[in-house]
Design an enzyme around this catalytic site. Structure first.
Site, short mmCIF file in Angstrom:
data_model
loop_
_atom_site.label_atom_id
_atom_site.label_comp_id
_atom_site.label_asym_id
_atom_site.label_seq_id
_atom_site.Cartn_x
_atom_site.Cartn_y
_atom_site.Cartn_z
N LYS A 59 36.86 20.91 66.68
CA LYS A 59 35.45 20.91 66.32
C LYS A 59 35.00 19.54 65.85
O LYS A 59 35.60 18.93 64.96
CB LYS A 59 35.20 21.93 65.20
CG LYS A 59 33.74 22.03 64.75
CD LYS A 59 32.84 22.49 65.89
CE LYS A 59 31.37 22.47 65.47
NZ LYS A 59 30.99 23.68 64.73
N ASP A 83 27.32 31.88 64.78
CA ASP A 83 27.26 30.90 63.68
C ASP A 83 26.97 31.60 62.36
O ASP A 83 26.33 31.05 61.47
CB ASP A 83 26.21 29.82 63.97
CG ASP A 83 26.33 28.62 63.02
OD1 ASP A 83 27.42 28.42 62.44
OD2 ASP A 83 25.33 27.89 62.85
N HIS A 90 31.57 31.49 67.93
CA HIS A 90 31.29 30.52 66.85
C HIS A 90 31.09 31.30 65.56
O HIS A 90 30.05 31.93 65.36
CB HIS A 90 30.03 29.70 67.15
CG HIS A 90 29.76 28.64 66.13
ND1 HIS A 90 29.61 27.32 66.49
CD2 HIS A 90 29.62 28.68 64.80
CE1 HIS A 90 29.39 26.60 65.39
NE2 HIS A 90 29.39 27.42 64.35
N HIS A 150 25.52 26.30 69.14
CA HIS A 150 24.27 26.77 68.53
C HIS A 150 23.07 25.89 68.91
O HIS A 150 22.40 25.31 68.06
CB HIS A 150 24.39 26.91 67.01
CG HIS A 150 25.07 25.78 66.29
ND1 HIS A 150 24.73 24.46 66.45
CD2 HIS A 150 26.07 25.80 65.37
CE1 HIS A 150 25.49 23.71 65.68
NE2 HIS A 150 26.30 24.50 65.01
N HIS A 186 28.97 20.23 67.03
CA HIS A 186 27.72 20.45 66.29
C HIS A 186 26.77 19.35 66.75
O HIS A 186 26.94 18.18 66.38
CB HIS A 186 27.96 20.39 64.79
CG HIS A 186 26.73 20.67 63.98
ND1 HIS A 186 26.63 21.73 63.12
CD2 HIS A 186 25.53 20.02 63.91
CE1 HIS A 186 25.43 21.74 62.57
NE2 HIS A 186 24.75 20.71 63.02
N HIS A 207 31.95 31.57 61.10
CA HIS A 207 32.47 31.12 59.81
C HIS A 207 32.87 32.36 59.00
O HIS A 207 32.05 33.27 58.82
CB HIS A 207 31.41 30.35 59.02
CG HIS A 207 30.90 29.13 59.71
ND1 HIS A 207 31.43 27.88 59.52
CD2 HIS A 207 29.90 28.97 60.63
CE1 HIS A 207 30.79 26.99 60.26
NE2 HIS A 207 29.84 27.64 60.95
#
Length: 365
Positions: free
Chosen positions: A118, A269, A29, A193, A155, A31
């Protein structure tokens, strides 16, 4: 003494290890944004991890396989040219919308580079305005994902303003996750997460076919509780979504991560934001842990007396869930006290590293 330093005082005294070698891990996970920020942050992940699941919530969300392909090329171009990280592989995802078609799901599955879709409920986190308003609208896409074995990455928070922000993950389990798994029992689902005792217990105890339910856990949720944000003044660089919770929840996550249970695996994350948008009247959510992510996980496992289980959590469980081969090379961490890195410059934009304390106790060789 801040929250991290107080945990550091518990540093595992019963371990005599001076080095730890494990199979190269993956980040399930991540970004990395785009443009100058992408070019600045990607090498930090690439030197540690062999692969990473790339989040699709850019300012213009990645909703099609074609968009994912062009984003992937930009990521590949940002890898180090040679040496550590030059072979890093981005595993792309699509951003689920109310109108995603089954044909798009099939294209994604057949692409060879898209590994999940996602789910962001509208407004749940950064760049989620285009998210799903009601999972009922996604039935056809979910059926196609179940049929074609493409995982749904969730999420896990509701956005109902009447629900306290500290309870939104627990409510998500009852309102969204459990009904979804009932209606799509063969759909592969990653509860991303996780931050609560309820989530850890749910993932561990759920009646699910092998390889259909997993959960990622971040290093910052293993190391910190919500006092880190609030005690002694507001600390915006500890603010993330899902937000840090009480100590009982942190302990439950540590127990889950270090248990050896194959449903739990590493997902940082890591979420870079410009400094001026973090230190702001309405600051962005996200912790940028990428520069020393593996060291943070080692610290959390060491504090729990569970270094021997870091490899399974970091290197095996996620690969097995995604049905990908485990890495064949290794990385080595050394027990050494060092100062956490400085802020990152991305073409004159400052990205603040997650400074949980000036000193760390493991360092990637």
């Amino acid at each position: 003494m801040d929250a991290f330093q107080s945990h550091s005082a518990e540093f595992c005294a019963n371990s005599s290890r001076t080095a730890l070698t494990i199979t190269r891990p993956d980040d399930w996970h991540l970004h990395v944004r785009d443009g100058a920020i992408l070019k600045a942050v990607l090498p930090y992940t690439a030197r540690q991890f062999g692969r990473a699941i790339i989040m699709p919530n850019l300012k213009l969300p990645v909703t099609t396989t074609a968009q994912a392909g062009t984003y992937r090329h930009r990521i590949l171009a940002a890898r180090p040219v040679c040496g550590p990280g030059s072979a890093f592989e981005p595993l792309m995802t699509l951003y689920l919308t109310d109108n995603m078609s089954p044909d798009e799901v099939l294209r994604a599955r057949e692409s060879g580079f898209v590994y999940g879709v996602k789910l962001y409920l509208t407004g749940v986190t950064t760049h989620s305005k285009a998210g799903v308003t009601d999972l009922y609208h996604c039935t056809a896409a979910l059926e196609a994902m179940q049929k074609n074995g493409l995982p749904l990455l969730m999420h896990g928070e509701v956005t109902d303003p009447s629900i306290d922000i500290f309870d939104r993950e627990k409510v998500f389990i009852d309102r969204v996750l459990e009904p979804l798994r009932r209606d799509f029992p063969s759909l592969k689902v990653v509860f991303e997460h996780i931050t609560t005792l309820s989530a850890a217990q749910y993932v561990r105890d759920a009646d699910a076919a092998p390889g259909t339910l997993g959960a990622t856990i971040t290093a910052h949720h293993l190391l910190l509780n919500r006092n880190a944000i609030l005690v002694g003044g507001i600390r915006p660089h500890y603010y993330c979504l899902p937000v840090l919770k009480r100590e009982e929840h942190r302990l439950a996550l540590v127990e889950a991560a270090t248990s050896g249970h194959p449903r739990f695996f590493l997902g940082t994350d890591s979420a870079p934001h410009p400094k001026n948008l973090k230190e702001h009247a309405c600051g962005c959510a996200g912790c940028y842990t990428a520069p020393y992510a593996l060291e943070l996980y080692a610290q959390a496992f060491d504090q729990a007396g569970a270094l021997g289980r870091l490899e399974g959590f970091a290197s095996f469980h996620g690969a097995d869930f995604y049905e990908l081969p485990r890495a064949t090379d290794t990385v080595t961490l050394e027990r050494v006290t060092w100062v956490s890195p400085e802020d990152i410059d991305a073409d004159s934009t400052t990205i603040v590293s997650f400074k949980v304390g000036e000193l760390l106790h493991w360092k990637l060789h």
